[in-house]
Design an enzyme around this catalytic site. Structure first.
Site, PDB file in Angstrom:
ATOM      1  N   SER A 166       0.834  -1.203   0.000  1.00  9.82           N
ATOM      2  CA  SER A 166       0.000   0.000   0.000  1.00  9.82           C
ATOM      3  C   SER A 166       0.869   1.254   0.000  1.00  9.82           C
ATOM      4  CB  SER A 166      -0.962  -0.041   1.188  1.00  9.82           C
ATOM      5  OG  SER A 166      -1.995   0.905   1.031  1.00  9.82           O
ATOM      6  N   ASP A 224      -9.570  -4.968  -5.105  1.00  8.27           N
ATOM      7  CA  ASP A 224      -8.879  -3.792  -4.572  1.00  8.27           C
ATOM      8  C   ASP A 224      -9.142  -2.598  -5.485  1.00  8.27           C
ATOM      9  OD1 ASP A 224      -7.197  -1.972  -3.377  1.00  8.27           O
ATOM     10  OD2 ASP A 224      -5.349  -3.089  -3.755  1.00  8.27           O
TER      11      ASP A 224
END
Length: 322
Positions: A169, A261
């Site tokens: 991330s 995602d």
């Protein structure tokens, strides 16, 4: 305390809140755990180290075989940056500890996980600079300089011809920027980055993400002066003003994305752009899973498969597209 001071002025639930008096409440705050000597599940050992007065890390080393433990066995080095939108998360959390134990064991690599400073107490520029300082400190271990306090695990067992940067991330975003900087500036001792591992990298763009979505709001929170909002070059590596991807200072790159995602599409576009700019790229696209699923549930079959793919990337002598 005056009741007005308890007023929430920034609410980015379920991640973070800021109150009128300046108090920062990190709603997402996985509990911290101590390092361990020979983790019971993986036999990986870890310890906490101090890089500088403001920068700490946790280092992991897999169990060395009895035949090589005393012969300075050399292992790949992964300098890792945790996720959390630049404003939450910690390398000392139980999630990071559990995941990196597994990754160190599977890849047979030393992992140095950096506890960089967080927004909003620190500006985004400080976070990137902290991350670069940590990478430079790792590279400095090849220098003959008695003034540098060196880590024995890196000196005795680190292979400085196999240095990787990576993260999940926001950590993937950081790894991208470090690879860029390493392609422009020299690391200490002229150490080279062999590979970058960007897992579910925190990249945004106005063509892929809602400006009023949580991920976009977090970005504007941690970087309120962002040029062009979510099309700022720091969060959108594909805009015209972003540094050229030809500058990436690594030989190969692994980009991991997941079907559910929100960041998936831009991650794939990024990988395609990197490849078009002459770099060797492997993409892992996991069906049916969401953001950083392998950290949240590392015992799942798909998480185990992803950890094995990352380990294979670290240990591959030659890069072969699949």
């Amino acid at each position: 305390m005056d009741s007005d001071d308890n007023e929430v002025v920034i609410d980015l639930s379920p991640v973070i809140r800021v109150y009128k008096d300046g108090q920062v409440e990190r709603i997402y705050r996985p509990s911290h755990v101590p390092p361990s000597l020979e983790d019971s599940d993986t036999d990986v050992s870890s310890k906490d180290i101090t890089i500088s007065s403001y920068l700490k890390a946790r280092i992991y080393i897999p169990k060395l075989s009895s035949t090589t433990a005393n012969t300075k066995q050399k292992l790949p080095i992964l300098v890792y940056y945790h996720g959390g939108g630049f404003c939450v998360g910690s390398t000392f959390s139980f999630l990071a500890q559990r995941y990196l134990n597994l990754l160190s064991s599977e890849s047979n690599a030393i992992i140095l996980s950096i506890e960089y400073n967080l927004a909003p107490e620190h500006p985004l520029s400080t976070i990137y600079e902290d991350s670069w300082t940590a990478l430079q400190w790792v590279a400095s271990h090849v220098l003959e300089n008695p003034r540098i306090k060196k880590e024995p695990w890196l000196i005795d067992h680190g292979d400085f011809n196999k240095v990787f940067v990576g993260g999940d991330s926001a950590g993937g975003n950081i790894a991208h920027h470090l690879a860029l900087r390493a392609g422009i500036e020299c690391l200490n001792g002229k150490v080279k980055i062999l590979g970058g591992i960007l897992s579910f990298p925190y990249f945004l763009s106005s063509s892929q993400n809602r400006r009023d979505g949580l991920l976009s709001k977090i970005w504007m929170f941690v970087n309120p002066s962002a040029e062009n909002g979510i099309d700022d070059p720091k969060i959108n590596p594909l805009v015209e003003k972003a540094p050229r991807l030809t500058e990436l200072g690594c030989s190969k790159m692994l980009v991991c994305v997941a079907e559910k995602d929100e960041l998936r599409n831009l991650g794939i576009h990024y990988a395609e752009a990197v490849e078009k700019n002459g770099k060797l790229v492997e993409v892992v696209d996991v069906e049916g899973e969401g953001h950083c699923f392998q950290i949240l549930n590392p015992e799942g079959d798909k998480a185990k498969d992803l950890i094995k793919r990352i380990a294979k990337f670290i240990n591959s002598e030659a890069f072969i597209k699949q």
